[in-house]
Design a protein around this motif. Sequence first.
Motif, PDB file in Angstrom:
ATOM      1  N   ILE A  16      62.596  56.820  54.369  1.00 45.92           N
ATOM      2  CA  ILE A  16      62.220  57.487  53.113  1.00 45.92           C
ATOM      3  C   ILE A  16      62.376  56.525  51.935  1.00 45.92           C
ATOM      4  CG2 ILE A  16      62.688  59.792  53.995  1.00 45.92           C
ATOM      5  CD1 ILE A  16      65.380  59.767  52.616  1.00 45.92           C
ATOM      6  N   GLY A  17      61.660  56.812  50.860  1.00 46.51           N
ATOM      7  CA  GLY A  17      61.598  55.885  49.737  1.00 46.51           C
ATOM      8  C   GLY A  17      62.935  55.517  49.137  1.00 46.51           C
ATOM      9  N   CYS A  18      63.818  56.505  48.960  1.00 48.08           N
ATOM     10  CA  CYS A  18      65.097  56.239  48.301  1.00 48.08           C
ATOM     11  C   CYS A  18      66.091  55.522  49.211  1.00 48.08           C
ATOM     12  CB  CYS A  18      65.708  57.539  47.770  1.00 48.08           C
ATOM     13  SG  CYS A  18      65.885  58.844  48.999  1.00 48.08           S
ATOM     14  N   TYR A  19      65.692  55.252  50.448  1.00 49.45           N
ATOM     15  CA  TYR A  19      66.504  54.423  51.354  1.00 49.45           C
ATOM     16  C   TYR A  19      65.769  53.154  51.761  1.00 49.45           C
ATOM     17  CZ  TYR A  19      70.538  57.474  51.833  1.00 49.45           C
ATOM     18  OH  TYR A  19      71.699  58.185  51.584  1.00 49.45           O
ATOM     19  N   GLY A  20      64.722  52.803  51.007  1.00 48.39           N
ATOM     20  CA  GLY A  20      64.059  51.519  51.224  1.00 48.39           C
ATOM     21  C   GLY A  20      62.666  51.597  51.789  1.00 48.39           C
ATOM     22  N   GLY A  21      62.219  52.762  52.235  1.00 45.84           N
ATOM     23  CA  GLY A  21      60.940  52.875  52.909  1.00 45.84           C
ATOM     24  C   GLY A  21      59.741  52.910  51.979  1.00 45.84           C
ATOM     25  N   GLU A  22      58.584  52.650  52.561  1.00 45.94           N
ATOM     26  CA  GLU A  22      57.311  52.685  51.843  1.00 45.94           C
ATOM     27  C   GLU A  22      56.614  54.042  51.978  1.00 45.94           C
ATOM     28  OE1 GLU A  22      56.919  52.447  55.834  1.00 45.94           O
ATOM     29  OE2 GLU A  22      57.941  50.885  54.657  1.00 45.94           O
ATOM     30  N   ILE A  23      57.187  54.945  52.776  1.00 40.79           N
ATOM     31  CA  ILE A  23      56.602  56.274  52.950  1.00 40.79           C
ATOM     32  C   ILE A  23      56.755  57.064  51.657  1.00 40.79           C
ATOM     33  CG2 ILE A  23      56.713  58.411  54.303  1.00 40.79           C
ATOM     34  CD1 ILE A  23      57.819  56.732  56.625  1.00 40.79           C
ATOM     35  N   ASN A  24      55.722  57.820  51.317  1.00 35.84           N
ATOM     36  CA  ASN A  24      55.693  58.553  50.048  1.00 35.84           C
ATOM     37  C   ASN A  24      56.563  59.806  50.148  1.00 35.84           C
ATOM     38  OD1 ASN A  24      54.794  59.071  47.404  1.00 35.84           O
ATOM     39  ND2 ASN A  24      53.249  60.491  48.169  1.00 35.84           N
ATOM     40  N   THR A  25      57.742  59.768  49.531  1.00 36.23           N
ATOM     41  CA  THR A  25      58.684  60.894  49.577  1.00 36.23           C
ATOM     42  C   THR A  25      59.205  61.197  48.171  1.00 36.23           C
ATOM     43  OG1 THR A  25      60.484  59.346  50.141  1.00 36.23           O
ATOM     44  CG2 THR A  25      59.391  60.483  51.971  1.00 36.23           C
ATOM     45  N   PRO A  26      58.337  61.595  47.247  1.00 36.66           N
ATOM     46  CA  PRO A  26      58.775  61.775  45.854  1.00 36.66           C
ATOM     47  C   PRO A  26      59.815  62.870  45.666  1.00 36.66           C
ATOM     48  CG  PRO A  26      56.568  62.661  46.185  1.00 36.66           C
ATOM     49  CD  PRO A  26      56.905  61.872  47.411  1.00 36.66           C
ATOM     50  N   ASN A  27      59.767  63.921  46.490  1.00 33.01           N
ATOM     51  CA  ASN A  27      60.737  65.007  46.326  1.00 33.01           C
ATOM     52  C   ASN A  27      62.130  64.594  46.772  1.00 33.01           C
ATOM     53  OD1 ASN A  27      58.959  67.255  45.349  1.00 33.01           O
ATOM     54  ND2 ASN A  27      57.880  66.717  47.230  1.00 33.01           N
ATOM     55  N   LEU A  28      62.224  63.945  47.927  1.00 34.94           N
ATOM     56  CA  LEU A  28      63.518  63.433  48.370  1.00 34.94           C
ATOM     57  C   LEU A  28      64.026  62.352  47.410  1.00 34.94           C
ATOM     58  CD1 LEU A  28      62.942  63.293  52.227  1.00 34.94           C
ATOM     59  CD2 LEU A  28      64.635  64.696  51.026  1.00 34.94           C
ATOM     60  N   ASP A  29      63.120  61.509  46.950  1.00 37.17           N
ATOM     61  CA  ASP A  29      63.529  60.467  46.001  1.00 37.17           C
ATOM     62  C   ASP A  29      64.095  61.094  44.726  1.00 37.17           C
ATOM     63  OD1 ASP A  29      62.460  58.807  47.902  1.00 37.17           O
ATOM     64  OD2 ASP A  29      60.702  58.226  46.736  1.00 37.17           O
ATOM     65  N   HIS A  30      63.475  62.181  44.285  1.00 36.27           N
ATOM     66  CA  HIS A  30      63.957  62.841  43.067  1.00 36.27           C
ATOM     67  C   HIS A  30      65.323  63.482  43.288  1.00 36.27           C
ATOM     68  CE1 HIS A  30      63.292  64.484  39.049  1.00 36.27           C
ATOM     69  NE2 HIS A  30      63.973  65.534  39.476  1.00 36.27           N
ATOM     70  N   LEU A  31      65.510  64.088  44.455  1.00 34.26           N
ATOM     71  CA  LEU A  31      66.832  64.659  44.751  1.00 34.26           C
ATOM     72  C   LEU A  31      67.899  63.570  44.719  1.00 34.26           C
ATOM     73  CD1 LEU A  31      66.097  67.180  47.657  1.00 34.26           C
ATOM     74  CD2 LEU A  31      66.276  67.646  45.206  1.00 34.26           C
ATOM     75  N   ARG A  75      50.364  54.478  65.535  1.00 33.96           N
ATOM     76  CA  ARG A  75      51.631  55.175  65.774  1.00 33.96           C
ATOM     77  C   ARG A  75      52.429  55.300  64.470  1.00 33.96           C
ATOM     78  NH1 ARG A  75      52.090  55.425  71.215  1.00 33.96           N
ATOM     79  NH2 ARG A  75      51.005  53.786  72.357  1.00 33.96           N
ATOM     80  N   MET A  76      52.547  54.193  63.761  1.00 40.10           N
ATOM     81  CA  MET A  76      53.352  54.213  62.548  1.00 40.10           C
ATOM     82  C   MET A  76      52.662  54.996  61.434  1.00 40.10           C
ATOM     83  SD  MET A  76      56.326  53.317  61.623  1.00 40.10           S
ATOM     84  CE  MET A  76      57.228  53.355  60.075  1.00 40.10           C
ATOM     85  N   GLU A  77      51.335  54.978  61.409  1.00 39.99           N
ATOM     86  CA  GLU A  77      50.605  55.770  60.413  1.00 39.99           C
ATOM     87  C   GLU A  77      50.888  57.263  60.587  1.00 39.99           C
ATOM     88  OE1 GLU A  77      46.837  52.621  60.206  1.00 39.99           O
ATOM     89  OE2 GLU A  77      46.638  54.538  61.248  1.00 39.99           O
ATOM     90  N   VAL A  78      50.879  57.717  61.839  1.00 38.57           N
ATOM     91  CA  VAL A  78      51.126  59.138  62.097  1.00 38.57           C
ATOM     92  C   VAL A  78      52.586  59.484  61.843  1.00 38.57           C
ATOM     93  CG1 VAL A  78      51.020  60.987  63.808  1.00 38.57           C
ATOM     94  CG2 VAL A  78      49.237  59.239  63.766  1.00 38.57           C
ATOM     95  N   TYR A  79      53.494  58.604  62.270  1.00 43.18           N
ATOM     96  CA  TYR A  79      54.926  58.808  62.021  1.00 43.18           C
ATOM     97  C   TYR A  79      55.186  58.949  60.526  1.00 43.18           C
ATOM     98  CZ  TYR A  79      59.945  57.515  62.076  1.00 43.18           C
ATOM     99  OH  TYR A  79      61.311  57.461  61.902  1.00 43.18           O
ATOM    100  N   ALA A  80      54.596  58.068  59.725  1.00 41.44           N
ATOM    101  CA  ALA A  80      54.761  58.132  58.269  1.00 41.44           C
ATOM    102  C   ALA A  80      54.176  59.427  57.718  1.00 41.44           C
ATOM    103  CB  ALA A  80      54.088  56.923  57.620  1.00 41.44           C
ATOM    104  N   ALA A  81      53.032  59.838  58.241  1.00 39.06           N
ATOM    105  CA  ALA A  81      52.399  61.079  57.775  1.00 39.06           C
ATOM    106  C   ALA A  81      53.275  62.288  58.050  1.00 39.06           C
ATOM    107  CB  ALA A  81      51.048  61.249  58.464  1.00 39.06           C
ATOM    108  N   MET A  82      53.989  62.272  59.170  1.00 37.14           N
ATOM    109  CA  MET A  82      54.879  63.380  59.504  1.00 37.14           C
ATOM    110  C   MET A  82      56.017  63.490  58.493  1.00 37.14           C
ATOM    111  SD  MET A  82      55.037  62.867  63.651  1.00 37.14           S
ATOM    112  CE  MET A  82      55.845  64.410  64.073  1.00 37.14           C
ATOM    113  N   ILE A  83      56.582  62.354  58.094  1.00 40.40           N
ATOM    114  CA  ILE A  83      57.661  62.355  57.116  1.00 40.40           C
ATOM    115  C   ILE A  83      57.126  62.731  55.739  1.00 40.40           C
ATOM    116  CG2 ILE A  83      59.375  60.892  55.973  1.00 40.40           C
ATOM    117  CD1 ILE A  83      59.580  59.325  58.644  1.00 40.40           C
ATOM    118  N   ASP A  84      55.951  62.249  55.412  1.00 44.82           N
ATOM    119  CA  ASP A  84      55.285  62.626  54.163  1.00 44.82           C
ATOM    120  C   ASP A  84      55.127  64.146  54.086  1.00 44.82           C
ATOM    121  OD1 ASP A  84      52.998  63.291  52.377  1.00 44.82           O
ATOM    122  OD2 ASP A  84      52.716  61.125  52.219  1.00 44.82           O
ATOM    123  N   CYS A  85      54.708  64.757  55.188  1.00 42.45           N
ATOM    124  CA  CYS A  85      54.529  66.216  55.233  1.00 42.45           C
ATOM    125  C   CYS A  85      55.850  66.948  55.058  1.00 42.45           C
ATOM    126  CB  CYS A  85      53.857  66.615  56.538  1.00 42.45           C
ATOM    127  SG  CYS A  85      53.380  68.347  56.624  1.00 42.45           S
TER     128      CYS A  85
END
Length: 528
Positions: free
Chosen positions: A42-57, A285-295
Motif C-alpha cells: 500500500i502507498g503509505c508503506y512504500g507501494g505504488e498501488i493507489n490506496t488514497p483512503n488507507l494513506d489518508h488514515l 499477475r502483478m497488475e491483477v494483484y494491485a487491482a485487488m488491493i486498489d478495490c
Amino acid sequence: MKQYKFILVAGLLALFTVHATRGDPRPNIIFILVDDMGYSDIGCYGGEINTPNLDHLAERGMRFSQMHNTSKCYPSRACLLTGVYAQQCGMHTKFSGIRDAVTLGDVLRSAGYRTLAAGKHHSEQSLYEKGFERWFGLRDGASNHFNPGHPRPGEPQPAQKNPGQRAWCIDDQTFTPYTPPEKDFYSTDYFTKYAISYLEEYKREEKPFFLYLAYTAPHDPLQAWPRDIAKYRGKYSAGYEAIRTARYEKMVELGLADPAMKLSDPTFSGWDSLSNDERKKEEERMEVYAAMIDCVDQNIGKLLVQLEALGELDNTLILFASDNGSSPVFAEKGVGGTGPIGSMSYWASLGKNWANVSNTPFRFYKNDSYEGGICTPFIAYWPGKIKNHGSIDHRPLHFIDVMPTLAELAGATYPSEFRDQKITPMQGESFLPALLGAEATDRVKPIFWQWKAGKAVRRGKWKAVAKGSEWALYNMEIDRNETTDLKAQFPETFAELRGLYDAWSTSVGVKPAKNQKKSKSKKKEKKS
C-alpha cells in the motif's frame, strides 16, 4: 467505479466524549483485515498501488512498523480474535475451531457492544457461534472472488479448489457451496455491502459497535474487475528489481526503512532471463494483484463515507492489518482453468518472485517466521485521540495484543470461564498507551511464533528465528531485515532465547515438525 475518498470531518473530540446521537461514550471499533498482502504494497508503506483512503488514515492517524501476525491465515485470525496463541486455542495445526478461548465478539458483546462481522473466518466454526450477532462471509481458506459456488446461467465455470466444498455463512445459515444470485458479486464489494447494511440497520442504537471486516483479497485466485486492472496495465513492465528498488527508496523517505540497515538480498529471478511470454504473464499477475488491493481501498472509502453520513466517524477507532506476508505458493497448479488472468474462470497465483517484491525490505514469505512472513503494515486511525498525525511507532507488537487493547478500551471483563470452558488467560499486552501518545516502554513478555517448520522468539532487540532446523540470531534494533546472523558472536544470548522458546513450545504443546502427523484436516488446510 467511482473512487471514494475520505474527507476528514473537522474538529477533534476529547477522549470518550459522549457522542451526539447516543449516550454510551465508548468509541466504535472497526478492525479491517486483508489476506496475504505484503508489507510494502500500500502507498503509505512504500507501494505504488493507489490506496488514497488507507494513506489518508495513516496521515491522520499513525502507523506501526513492527506489528506481527503468525505467517499463516487461520492461526493469525485465531490470535487476533482471541488474544492467545493459536497453539493455546486449538488453531495451530488445523482449523477445526477455537477452544478454551473467547473471541473479541464474545468479550465486546458482553461489554455492551453490537458485534458485526463480514468476510473470511478460516475455521469449521461460524463467527455467529463465537460472539458475533451478524456475519456474512467465507468460512474457509480461499474461494473464487466472483462466484464461490456453482456456475450461473450464461457464465463460465468458476475456477475452484475443491469445487462445491467451500462453506459460506449468513448469520446462522451455512451454504456449501454458496452461489450468489447477484451477477455483480465480487467478494470485496459484497463484504463491504453487508458491513454497511449492518451499520445502517443498527444506526439508532444507543450502544457502540464492533465491526470485524476481513477481506479475502488479495489472496489467490488473482481476480479483479477489468476496470481496476486497466489502471495498472504496463505499470510493472520494468520488472522485479525496479519495483523493489522504488519501493525501498520510498520506504526510506517515509521513515519506515532505515538506510543504515542492510537491505536483504533479492530472491526473485532476473527479469531479463524471462522470455517475452513469461514477462507478459508476470506483469499480468502483478497488475491483477494491485487491482485487488486498489478495490479494497475503494471499499474502505465507501465505509468511511457511510460512517461520516451516520455521524459516527469522529468516535470510531479503525485498525488495519494483513494476516500474513505475501505468498510464494503457486497454488494454480492443478486448478488453472480457462480465460485470462484476473477472470472468474481462471485461478492464478502471485508466485515467489513478486511476493519477494511485495514483502520489501524483508526476507522470505508467508509460512516463514522471518519478517517477510510475519510483519504486517498496521494503521490506527482515531480522530481526536491520536494526536501525532502521520507518526510511525517502532515498538514490537503481535496480534495477541489486540484483545487486551480493545478490552481495555471497551472497559470489558475478560472471563476465566465461558461456555462451560476454562478460558486461557490473555497472552498479549495492551498498546492503548501507544495510541494515546505514550512513549514506548520495554515489553514485559517475549513474543513467540511457530507455524510448521518456522519458529521464532523475540525479546527486546533480539530475535532468534528458524526455518526448519537452521536457527539464526538477529539484533532487530540495527538489522530488521535479518541479514547478519549473530549467534556465533552472542552465544549466551542465543542460548537464552532458545531456552525461552523451548520452554514456551513445551508449555503450549508444540510437537517437533517431523513428528506432526498429517491428519485429514491438515491435508484440507494445505489445499486452502
